[in-house]
Design an enzyme around this catalytic site. Structure first.
Site, mmCIF file in Angstrom:
data_model
loop_
_atom_site.group_PDB
_atom_site.id
_atom_site.type_symbol
_atom_site.label_atom_id
_atom_site.label_comp_id
_atom_site.label_asym_id
_atom_site.label_seq_id
_atom_site.Cartn_x
_atom_site.Cartn_y
_atom_site.Cartn_z
ATOM 1 N N GLU A 271 10.447 -4.032 0.515
ATOM 2 C CA GLU A 271 9.563 -5.136 0.165
ATOM 3 C C GLU A 271 8.634 -4.763 -0.987
ATOM 4 O O GLU A 271 8.342 -3.595 -1.204
ATOM 5 C CB GLU A 271 8.726 -5.529 1.381
ATOM 6 C CG GLU A 271 9.565 -6.153 2.477
ATOM 7 C CD GLU A 271 8.785 -6.363 3.769
ATOM 8 O OE1 GLU A 271 8.738 -7.510 4.227
ATOM 9 O OE2 GLU A 271 8.220 -5.408 4.300
ATOM 10 N N CYS B 113 2.639 -4.326 -5.827
ATOM 11 C CA CYS B 113 2.643 -3.213 -4.883
ATOM 12 C C CYS B 113 4.106 -2.931 -4.549
ATOM 13 O O CYS B 113 4.793 -3.800 -4.021
ATOM 14 C CB CYS B 113 1.866 -3.644 -3.639
ATOM 15 S SG CYS B 113 1.949 -2.463 -2.285
ATOM 16 N N CYS C 6 9.310 5.470 6.369
ATOM 17 C CA CYS C 6 8.372 6.547 6.016
ATOM 18 C C CYS C 6 8.283 7.522 7.182
ATOM 19 O O CYS C 6 8.190 7.117 8.331
ATOM 20 C CB CYS C 6 6.988 5.979 5.721
ATOM 21 S SG CYS C 6 5.794 7.257 5.261
ATOM 22 N N CYS D 252 1.928 7.602 10.428
ATOM 23 C CA CYS D 252 0.536 7.204 10.708
ATOM 24 C C CYS D 252 0.564 6.146 11.804
ATOM 25 O O CYS D 252 1.367 5.216 11.755
ATOM 26 C CB CYS D 252 -0.112 6.643 9.445
ATOM 27 S SG CYS D 252 -0.026 7.794 8.062
ATOM 28 N N CYS E 58 0.256 2.234 11.080
ATOM 29 C CA CYS E 58 1.026 1.671 9.955
ATOM 30 C C CYS E 58 2.397 1.156 10.376
ATOM 31 O O CYS E 58 3.146 1.836 11.065
ATOM 32 C CB CYS E 58 1.181 2.720 8.864
ATOM 33 S SG CYS E 58 2.204 2.180 7.490
ATOM 34 N N SER F 59 -0.641 6.244 -4.321
ATOM 35 C CA SER F 59 -1.413 6.476 -3.097
ATOM 36 C C SER F 59 -0.656 7.455 -2.203
ATOM 37 O O SER F 59 0.536 7.291 -1.968
ATOM 38 C CB SER F 59 -1.595 5.143 -2.374
ATOM 39 O OG SER F 59 -2.206 5.344 -1.121
ATOM 40 N N CYS G 222 -0.677 -4.534 1.416
ATOM 41 C CA CYS G 222 -0.030 -3.274 1.112
ATOM 42 C C CYS G 222 -0.151 -2.368 2.318
ATOM 43 O O CYS G 222 -1.161 -2.376 3.001
ATOM 44 C CB CYS G 222 -0.725 -2.596 -0.060
ATOM 45 S SG CYS G 222 -0.256 -3.277 -1.610
HETATM 46 N N1 SAH Z 1 2.178 6.288 2.032
HETATM 47 C C1 SAH Z 1 1.136 6.098 1.101
HETATM 48 C C2 SAH Z 1 1.235 4.783 0.349
HETATM 49 C C3 SAH Z 1 1.661 3.581 1.149
HETATM 50 S S1 SAH Z 1 0.521 3.030 2.390
HETATM 51 C C4 SAH Z 1 -0.213 6.245 1.766
HETATM 52 O O1 SAH Z 1 -0.263 6.295 2.982
HETATM 53 O O2 SAH Z 1 -1.201 6.348 1.049
HETATM 54 C C5 SAH Z 1 -0.725 2.246 1.405
HETATM 55 C C6 SAH Z 1 -2.081 2.108 2.085
HETATM 56 O O3 SAH Z 1 -2.065 1.078 3.086
HETATM 57 C C7 SAH Z 1 -2.517 3.371 2.811
HETATM 58 O O4 SAH Z 1 -3.855 3.656 2.524
HETATM 59 C C8 SAH Z 1 -2.320 2.986 4.249
HETATM 60 O O5 SAH Z 1 -3.068 3.796 5.071
HETATM 61 C C9 SAH Z 1 -2.723 1.532 4.249
HETATM 62 N N2 SAH Z 1 -2.302 0.778 5.435
HETATM 63 C C10 SAH Z 1 -1.258 1.020 6.255
HETATM 64 N N3 SAH Z 1 -1.199 0.098 7.243
HETATM 65 C C11 SAH Z 1 -2.234 -0.759 7.045
HETATM 66 C C12 SAH Z 1 -2.706 -1.917 7.726
HETATM 67 N N4 SAH Z 1 -2.080 -2.395 8.775
HETATM 68 N N5 SAH Z 1 -3.816 -2.526 7.243
HETATM 69 C C13 SAH Z 1 -4.445 -2.055 6.134
HETATM 70 N N6 SAH Z 1 -4.033 -0.992 5.448
HETATM 71 C C14 SAH Z 1 -2.937 -0.328 5.889
HETATM 72 FE FE1 SF4 Z 2 3.741 6.275 5.539
HETATM 73 FE FE2 SF4 Z 2 1.551 5.569 4.148
HETATM 74 FE FE3 SF4 Z 2 2.309 4.210 6.338
HETATM 75 FE FE4 SF4 Z 2 1.317 6.635 6.615
HETATM 76 S S1 SF4 Z 2 0.247 4.829 5.799
HETATM 77 S S2 SF4 Z 2 3.150 5.842 7.646
HETATM 78 S S3 SF4 Z 2 2.139 7.633 4.802
HETATM 79 S S4 SF4 Z 2 3.440 4.368 4.421
#
Ligand code: SAH
Ligand code: SF4
Length: 340
Positions: free
Chosen positions: A89, A102, A109, A113, A116, A188, A330
């Protein structure tokens, strides 16, 4: 066949030199691809018949297949099918300063986390540079616009796919090509320390954002698996190193999760952690999802957190909420299509 959209201008020059052709042919091809948006090698009038035949034999021009699109005010989410059937996406955000896309860097991934969506789907594979470039081309074609800003915040961990991400940046930044300004590109990372150091040594003027999300190891270990491998003090040290090398200010992303990391004490601890680092903090209201139990912090809690950082002289902003209706924030990208 290799996609031409994954080839850097230096690689294409190399290609033409190896065929005893002038390397300026590479510039010409880039202009056809990215300025004139020609989708057929035979239309590249000035590169010569012989070279057209070569290119046709060696490279593909397939676009990404756009499956669906969902739009809300100022935001659209696109679902693409890759050649091997995997899906990714991208999200377009219309800002007053331009159009920001984005993009995804991996299928799934592996960082895991806990908050996420992208991490719920284990990494299937890395994206090739061409699959990142073609997300931009497809959205520009669909909307008849130009993208001015890129954020690598879609599905995937960019620093777990380092070389292809660097090639991608090189391709879209090429002046004779798409010419997206290097300072308009943001990478990021969840904090893969060796890659932050490598990135610092590369000295690219790309913006770096670090997904911090916690003021200490105890909380960060609870929500981000990667912290067990690369704890906070080492992460901060790597960020200092990055600053020394590049003199570029770093952004720390901080998602506010209700009752987890959003107290005034957490804000004070964060201020102490970041003291003396040239950075700013981007507070992100959490986008709740149906699969994960974390809740977003209340408005007042977010504002109190913000005030506490300000009081401690930390530069801070609160991210505007984008696309919660279309699940398009994002970092919230994933396979909703799997359920649909
Ligand atoms: N993997 C990288 C980039 C993709 S995630 C990273 O983690 O930085 C991009 C951003 O979106 C990260 O800061 C992540 O922590 C945040 N993110 C993930 N899930 C989210 C959610 N449900 N609401 C808001 N931000 C979120
Ligand atoms: Fe992967 Fe970024 Fe999501 Fe963490 S926040 S699971 S590193 S996409």
């Amino acid at each position: 066949m290799k996609s031409i959209y994954g080839v850097t201008i230096a690689q294409l020059e190399e290609y033409f030199l190896s065929k005893k052709q002038g390397k300026f042919k590479a510039t010409q091809v880039f202009e056809w691809l990215y300025k004139k948006r020609v989708k057929d090698f035979s239309k590249m009038m000035n590169v010569g018949k012989e070279n057209i035949l070569r290119l046709q034999e060696d490279f593909s021009l397939e676009p990404l297949k756009l499956l669906t699109k969902k739009s809300d005010v100022d935001v659209s989410k696109y679902l693409f099918a890759l050649e091997d059937g995997n899906r990714i996406e991208a999200v377009l955000m219309n800002h007053d300063y331009g159009n920001s896309l984005c993009i995804s860097t991996q299928v799934g991934c592996n960082m895991g986390c806990h908050f996420c969506e992208s991490g719920r789907l284990k990494k299937v594979r890395n994206l090739e540079a061409s699959e990142m470039v073609r997300q931009i081309l497809a959205v520009e074609e669909e909307e008849q616009i130009r993208i001015s800003h890129i954020v690598l915040m879609g599905i995937g961990e960019p620093f777990d796919n380092y070389q292809e991400v660097m090639n991608f940046i090189d391709i879209v930044n090429t002046p004779k090509g798409m010419d997206i300004g290097i300072r308009h590109i943001t990478v990021s990372t969840s904090g893969i320390i060796p890659k932050i150091r490598a990135f610092a040594e590369d000295q690219k003027q790309v913006n770096l954002a670090i997904s911090l999300h916690a003021p200490n190891n105890e909380i960060r270990n609870q929500i981000m698996e990667i912290n067990k491998a690369y704890p906070i003090e080492q992460l901060i040290e790597a960020v200092r190193y990055y600053y020394e090398k590049t003199k570029r200010r770093v952004t720390f992303e901080y998602i506010l999760l209700k009752g987890v990391n959003d107290s005034r004490e957490n804000a004070r601890e964060l201020s102490r952690l970041l003291k003396g680092i040239n950075c700013y903090v981007n507070l992100i209201p959490y986008n709740e999802t149906s699969h994960i139990e974390y809740k977003k912090s209340d408005k007042e809690t977010i504002l109190a957190f913000y005030d506490e950082l300000k009081k401690n002289h930390i530069a801070v902003t609160i991210r505007r909420e984008f696309g919660s209706k279309v699940n398009a924030a994002c970092g919230q990208l994933r396979s909703n299509y799997k359920e649909e």
